[in-house]
Design an enzyme around this catalytic site. Structure first.
Site, PDB file in Angstrom:
ATOM      1  N   GLY A   7       0.848  -1.194   0.000  1.00 14.39           N
ATOM      2  CA  GLY A   7       0.000   0.000   0.000  1.00 14.39           C
ATOM      3  C   GLY A   7       0.879   1.238   0.000  1.00 14.39           C
ATOM      4  O   GLY A   7       1.665   1.433   0.935  1.00 14.39           O
ATOM      5  N   GLY A   9      -0.103   4.551   0.055  1.00 15.70           N
ATOM      6  CA  GLY A   9      -0.841   5.759   0.405  1.00 15.70           C
ATOM      7  C   GLY A   9       0.011   6.562   1.373  1.00 15.70           C
ATOM      8  O   GLY A   9       1.240   6.404   1.425  1.00 15.70           O
ATOM      9  N   GLY A  12       1.830   4.149   3.893  1.00 18.73           N
ATOM     10  CA  GLY A  12       2.754   3.259   3.175  1.00 18.73           C
ATOM     11  C   GLY A  12       3.988   4.012   2.698  1.00 18.73           C
ATOM     12  O   GLY A  12       5.126   3.541   2.882  1.00 18.73           O
ATOM     13  N   ASN A 100      -6.208   1.740  11.517  1.00 23.61           N
ATOM     14  CA  ASN A 100      -7.063   2.224  12.602  1.00 23.61           C
ATOM     15  C   ASN A 100      -8.252   1.288  12.737  1.00 23.61           C
ATOM     16  O   ASN A 100      -8.589   0.572  11.795  1.00 23.61           O
ATOM     17  CB  ASN A 100      -7.630   3.603  12.229  1.00 23.61           C
ATOM     18  CG  ASN A 100      -6.738   4.744  12.666  1.00 23.61           C
ATOM     19  OD1 ASN A 100      -5.877   4.578  13.526  1.00 23.61           O
ATOM     20  ND2 ASN A 100      -6.949   5.907  12.074  1.00 23.61           N
ATOM     21  N   ALA A 124       0.157  11.662   8.670  1.00 21.57           N
ATOM     22  CA  ALA A 124       0.715  11.639   7.313  1.00 21.57           C
ATOM     23  C   ALA A 124      -0.372  12.048   6.337  1.00 21.57           C
ATOM     24  O   ALA A 124      -1.502  11.585   6.442  1.00 21.57           O
ATOM     25  CB  ALA A 124       1.215  10.246   6.986  1.00 21.57           C
ATOM     26  N   LYS A 179      -7.150   3.814  21.162  1.00 25.15           N
ATOM     27  CA  LYS A 179      -7.143   4.595  19.901  1.00 25.15           C
ATOM     28  C   LYS A 179      -8.528   4.573  19.258  1.00 25.15           C
ATOM     29  O   LYS A 179      -8.980   5.570  18.683  1.00 25.15           O
ATOM     30  CB  LYS A 179      -6.079   4.020  18.960  1.00 25.15           C
ATOM     31  CG  LYS A 179      -5.972   4.716  17.597  1.00 25.15           C
ATOM     32  CD  LYS A 179      -5.109   5.963  17.639  1.00 25.15           C
ATOM     33  CE  LYS A 179      -5.243   6.884  16.437  1.00 25.15           C
ATOM     34  NZ  LYS A 179      -4.657   6.405  15.213  1.00 25.15           N
ATOM     35  N   ASN A 183     -10.926   7.602  17.595  1.00 24.86           N
ATOM     36  CA  ASN A 183     -11.457   7.575  16.227  1.00 24.86           C
ATOM     37  C   ASN A 183     -12.984   7.484  16.185  1.00 24.86           C
ATOM     38  O   ASN A 183     -13.606   8.008  15.268  1.00 24.86           O
ATOM     39  CB  ASN A 183     -10.845   6.412  15.432  1.00 24.86           C
ATOM     40  CG  ASN A 183      -9.368   6.600  15.161  1.00 24.86           C
ATOM     41  OD1 ASN A 183      -8.545   5.755  15.483  1.00 24.86           O
ATOM     42  ND2 ASN A 183      -9.008   7.726  14.578  1.00 24.86           N
ATOM     43  N   ASN A 197     -11.008  18.945  12.921  1.00 22.97           N
ATOM     44  CA  ASN A 197     -11.009  18.231  14.204  1.00 22.97           C
ATOM     45  C   ASN A 197     -11.230  19.144  15.421  1.00 22.97           C
ATOM     46  O   ASN A 197     -11.914  18.777  16.379  1.00 22.97           O
ATOM     47  CB  ASN A 197      -9.681  17.477  14.387  1.00 22.97           C
ATOM     48  CG  ASN A 197      -9.538  16.340  13.393  1.00 22.97           C
ATOM     49  OD1 ASN A 197     -10.473  16.035  12.651  1.00 22.97           O
ATOM     50  ND2 ASN A 197      -8.375  15.697  13.367  1.00 22.97           N
ATOM     51  N   SER A 246      -9.275  11.486   8.770  1.00 26.19           N
ATOM     52  CA  SER A 246      -9.122  10.633   7.584  1.00 26.19           C
ATOM     53  C   SER A 246     -10.496  10.250   7.024  1.00 26.19           C
ATOM     54  O   SER A 246     -10.657  10.086   5.820  1.00 26.19           O
ATOM     55  CB  SER A 246      -8.310   9.390   7.939  1.00 26.19           C
ATOM     56  OG  SER A 246      -8.920   8.693   8.993  1.00 26.19           O
TER      57      SER A 246
HETATM   58  N1  LIG Z   1      -2.762   8.983   7.371  1.00 23.97           N
HETATM   59  C1  LIG Z   1      -2.626   9.064   8.700  1.00 23.97           C
HETATM   60  O1  LIG Z   1      -2.151  10.097   9.243  1.00 23.97           O
HETATM   61  C2  LIG Z   1      -2.986   7.903   9.588  1.00 23.97           C
HETATM   62  C3  LIG Z   1      -3.522   6.737   9.057  1.00 23.97           C
HETATM   63  N2  LIG Z   1      -3.785   5.671   9.896  1.00 23.97           N
HETATM   64  C4  LIG Z   1      -4.333   4.427   9.363  1.00 23.97           C
HETATM   65  O2  LIG Z   1      -3.425   3.850   8.426  1.00 23.97           O
HETATM   66  C5  LIG Z   1      -4.131   3.143   7.410  1.00 23.97           C
HETATM   67  C6  LIG Z   1      -3.675   3.632   6.037  1.00 23.97           C
HETATM   68  O3  LIG Z   1      -4.079   4.994   5.923  1.00 23.97           O
HETATM   69  P1  LIG Z   1      -3.598   5.967   4.775  1.00 23.97           P
HETATM   70  O4  LIG Z   1      -2.227   5.632   4.324  1.00 23.97           O
HETATM   71  O5  LIG Z   1      -3.873   7.345   5.248  1.00 23.97           O
HETATM   72  O6  LIG Z   1      -4.617   5.582   3.600  1.00 23.97           O
HETATM   73  P2  LIG Z   1      -4.496   5.888   2.044  1.00 23.97           P
HETATM   74  O7  LIG Z   1      -5.869   5.795   1.485  1.00 23.97           O
HETATM   75  O8  LIG Z   1      -3.695   7.127   1.819  1.00 23.97           O
HETATM   76  O9  LIG Z   1      -3.618   4.672   1.484  1.00 23.97           O
HETATM   77  C7  LIG Z   1      -4.050   3.368   1.348  1.00 23.97           C
HETATM   78  C8  LIG Z   1      -3.299   2.788   0.171  1.00 23.97           C
HETATM   79  O10 LIG Z   1      -3.529   1.369   0.111  1.00 23.97           O
HETATM   80  C9  LIG Z   1      -3.549   1.029  -1.263  1.00 23.97           C
HETATM   81  N3  LIG Z   1      -4.136  -0.288  -1.480  1.00 23.97           N
HETATM   82  C10 LIG Z   1      -5.420  -0.683  -1.325  1.00 23.97           C
HETATM   83  N4  LIG Z   1      -5.542  -1.991  -1.615  1.00 23.97           N
HETATM   84  C11 LIG Z   1      -4.311  -2.428  -1.967  1.00 23.97           C
HETATM   85  C12 LIG Z   1      -3.789  -3.677  -2.374  1.00 23.97           C
HETATM   86  N5  LIG Z   1      -4.562  -4.759  -2.497  1.00 23.97           N
HETATM   87  N6  LIG Z   1      -2.476  -3.766  -2.662  1.00 23.97           N
HETATM   88  C13 LIG Z   1      -1.680  -2.688  -2.564  1.00 23.97           C
HETATM   89  N7  LIG Z   1      -2.114  -1.475  -2.192  1.00 23.97           N
HETATM   90  C14 LIG Z   1      -3.417  -1.352  -1.890  1.00 23.97           C
HETATM   91  C15 LIG Z   1      -4.333   2.158  -1.915  1.00 23.97           C
HETATM   92  O11 LIG Z   1      -4.098   2.127  -3.297  1.00 23.97           O
HETATM   93  P3  LIG Z   1      -5.023   2.919  -4.344  1.00 23.97           P
HETATM   94  O12 LIG Z   1      -4.663   4.354  -4.201  1.00 23.97           O
HETATM   95  O13 LIG Z   1      -4.586   2.317  -5.639  1.00 23.97           O
HETATM   96  O14 LIG Z   1      -6.444   2.614  -3.976  1.00 23.97           O
HETATM   97  C16 LIG Z   1      -3.730   3.359  -1.192  1.00 23.97           C
HETATM   98  O15 LIG Z   1      -2.578   3.821  -1.856  1.00 23.97           O
HETATM   99  C17 LIG Z   1      -5.614   3.406   7.678  1.00 23.97           C
HETATM  100  O16 LIG Z   1      -6.179   2.336   8.393  1.00 23.97           O
HETATM  101  C18 LIG Z   1      -5.616   4.662   8.543  1.00 23.97           C
HETATM  102  O17 LIG Z   1      -6.740   4.741   9.393  1.00 23.97           O
HETATM  103  C19 LIG Z   1      -3.524   5.727  11.236  1.00 23.97           C
HETATM  104  C20 LIG Z   1      -3.025   6.870  11.793  1.00 23.97           C
HETATM  105  C21 LIG Z   1      -2.698   8.050  11.021  1.00 23.97           C
HETATM  106  C1  LIG Z   2      -6.451  10.998  15.339  1.00 19.44           C
HETATM  107  C2  LIG Z   2      -7.197  11.333  14.075  1.00 19.44           C
HETATM  108  C3  LIG Z   2      -8.628  11.653  14.383  1.00 19.44           C
HETATM  109  C4  LIG Z   2      -6.507  12.542  13.519  1.00 19.44           C
HETATM  110  O1  LIG Z   2      -7.169  13.149  12.463  1.00 19.44           O
HETATM  111  C5  LIG Z   2      -7.109  10.140  13.157  1.00 19.44           C
HETATM  112  O2  LIG Z   2      -6.528   9.137  13.493  1.00 19.44           O
HETATM  113  C6  LIG Z   2      -7.770  10.116  11.841  1.00 19.44           C
HETATM  114  O3  LIG Z   2      -8.058  11.152  11.269  1.00 19.44           O
HETATM  115  O4  LIG Z   2      -8.000   8.979  11.380  1.00 19.44           O
END
Ligand SMILES: NC(=O)C1=CN([C@@H]2O[C@H](COP(=O)(O)OP(=O)(O)OC[C@H]3O[C@@H](n4cnc5c(N)ncnc54)[C@H](OP(=O)(O)O)[C@@H]3O)[C@@H](O)[C@H]2O)C=CC1
Ligand SMILES: CC(C)(CO)C(=O)C(=O)O
Length: 296
Positions: A7, A9, A12, A100, A124, A179, A183, A197, A246
């Site tokens: 992943g 995103g 990742g 999350n 991020a 956590k 959320n 927020n 998010s």
């Molecule tokens: N961002 C943050 O600050 C925080 C995030 N989190 C948690 O982290 C997790 C990830 O969040 P985040 O990075 O923000 O999400 P994003 O949506 O930015 O990223 C998720 C990524 O996963 C990819 N993906 C989905 N399915 C597959 C697959 N089968 N193989 C490979 N890649 C795949 C998506 O690709 P595509 O774009 O092609 O769909 C996308 O790039 C979530 O559960 C979030 O709640 C926790 C705390 C903070």
């Molecule tokens: C802690 C918080 C609420 C920060 O935005 C979060 O984890 C989210 O957005 O998923």
């Protein structure tokens, strides 16, 4: 170590960069060919001006067993998809899941692999398919589902650095549920009312709803000290006052949210009515449906 990050995103990209910086050989697994080409040609970056990192890239369907650790950094809504690939490709490598919410935990318990969860306290924000802003520095708290404590300690020692710390926790439920409460209050409330927020605390009416959501989540999760958890919600909402959660970001961008693994998890676990949680759950589901209809 050889580390796979599945992943690309916000999380990742961030974990791929920080893991490579810590001296490990990282392979980033993505789903879309267009993203693969972009990263292959231009590398990944923390923002447009910082160092460019060249990174090994592969399609996630080709995930294999040649790693010491696989970090799963997709949204919770895509975890099942990744687990299917792990099973289909006969992969026995230990897995660390960074999602999350709690909707994915049952699936992890049933896997033959050694599994752990990571509670991400970093912020991020994905700027493009190859760039991410590290908006808040925190800790990654790792806890074993089936992974042994001594293995968690080894991974912590390998991955830990002063600017990207890891901490080993003894009880996954304790940290994940703490956590989850945050959320379950901030994410759906900011999504239904389309606010940043900080509004959860600064708007007295929203704060009263936040209190009720917090009480309901604490009751379901068996947390007695509601005031303590409310103060944590308040602290996080104020620390991230300018940010959109998010979940709100997902709604704005027409994506499915993680509502099932957050409020949906609480509703499934409760054997009684949760009126406030039900309201925000249905509200977020309704917005997802309207988004889908808008795309048709
Ligand atoms: N961002 C943050 O600050 C925080 C995030 N989190 C948690 O982290 C997790 C990830 O969040 P985040 O990075 O923000 O999400 P994003 O949506 O930015 O990223 C998720 C990524 O996963 C990819 N993906 C989905 N399915 C597959 C697959 N089968 N193989 C490979 N890649 C795949 C998506 O690709 P595509 O774009 O092609 O769909 C996308 O790039 C979530 O559960 C979030 O709640 C926790 C705390 C903070
Ligand atoms: C802690 C918080 C609420 C920060 O935005 C979060 O984890 C989210 O957005 O998923």
């Amino acid at each position: 170590m050889r580390v796979a990050v599945v992943g690309a995103g916000a999380i990742g990209l961030l974990y791929a960069i920080r893991t490579q910086e810590a001296g490990h050989e990282v392979t980033l697994y993505v789903k879309r060919g267009q993203q693969m080409d972009l990263i292959h040609n231009k590398g990944i970056q923390l923002d447009d001006r910082s160092k460019v990192y060249d990174i090994h890239m592969k399609n996630s369907m080709d995930l294999d067993d040649s790693f010491d650790l696989i970090i799963v950094a997709t949204k919770q809504t895509h975890v099942k998809e990744v687990i299917e690939i792990v099973k289909k490709n006969d992969i026995s490598t230990p897995l660390l899941f960074l999602q999350n919410g709690m909707g994915h935990i049952d699936c992890l318990d049933e896997m033959a692999n050694s599994t752990a969860v990571g509670i991400v306290e970093h912020g991020a924000r994905k700027l493009s398919d190859r760039t991410v802003a590290h908006t808040g520095v925190g800790v990654t708290r790792i806890a074993g589902i089936t992974m042994k404590q001594e293995d968690l300690i080894t991974y912590k020692e390998e991955l830990d650095s002063s600017h990207f710390p890891y901490k080993v926790e003894n009880d996954w439920f304790e940290v994940m549920s703490d956590k989850l409460i945050i959320n379950a209050v901030i994410n759906p409330l900011t999504s239904v009312f389309k606010v940043a927020n900080g509004e959860v605390v600064s708007n007295p009416n929203l704060y009263r709803i936040a209190k009720r959501l917090c009480e309901e989540a604490c009751n379901v999760l068996g947390k007695v000290d509601v005031e303590y958890h409310l103060s944590r919600v308040k602290k996080v909402a104020l620390q991230t006052r300018e940010n959109h959660s998010s979940m709100l970001e997902d709604i704005k961008n027409g994506r499915n949210t993680e509502i099932e693994g957050i409020s949906g998890y609480l509703l499934k676990k409760a054997s009684y009515e949760l009126p406030y949680t039900t309201f925000v759950y249905e509200g977020v589901k309704a917005m997802q449906q309207m988004n889908r209809r808008g795309c048709e």
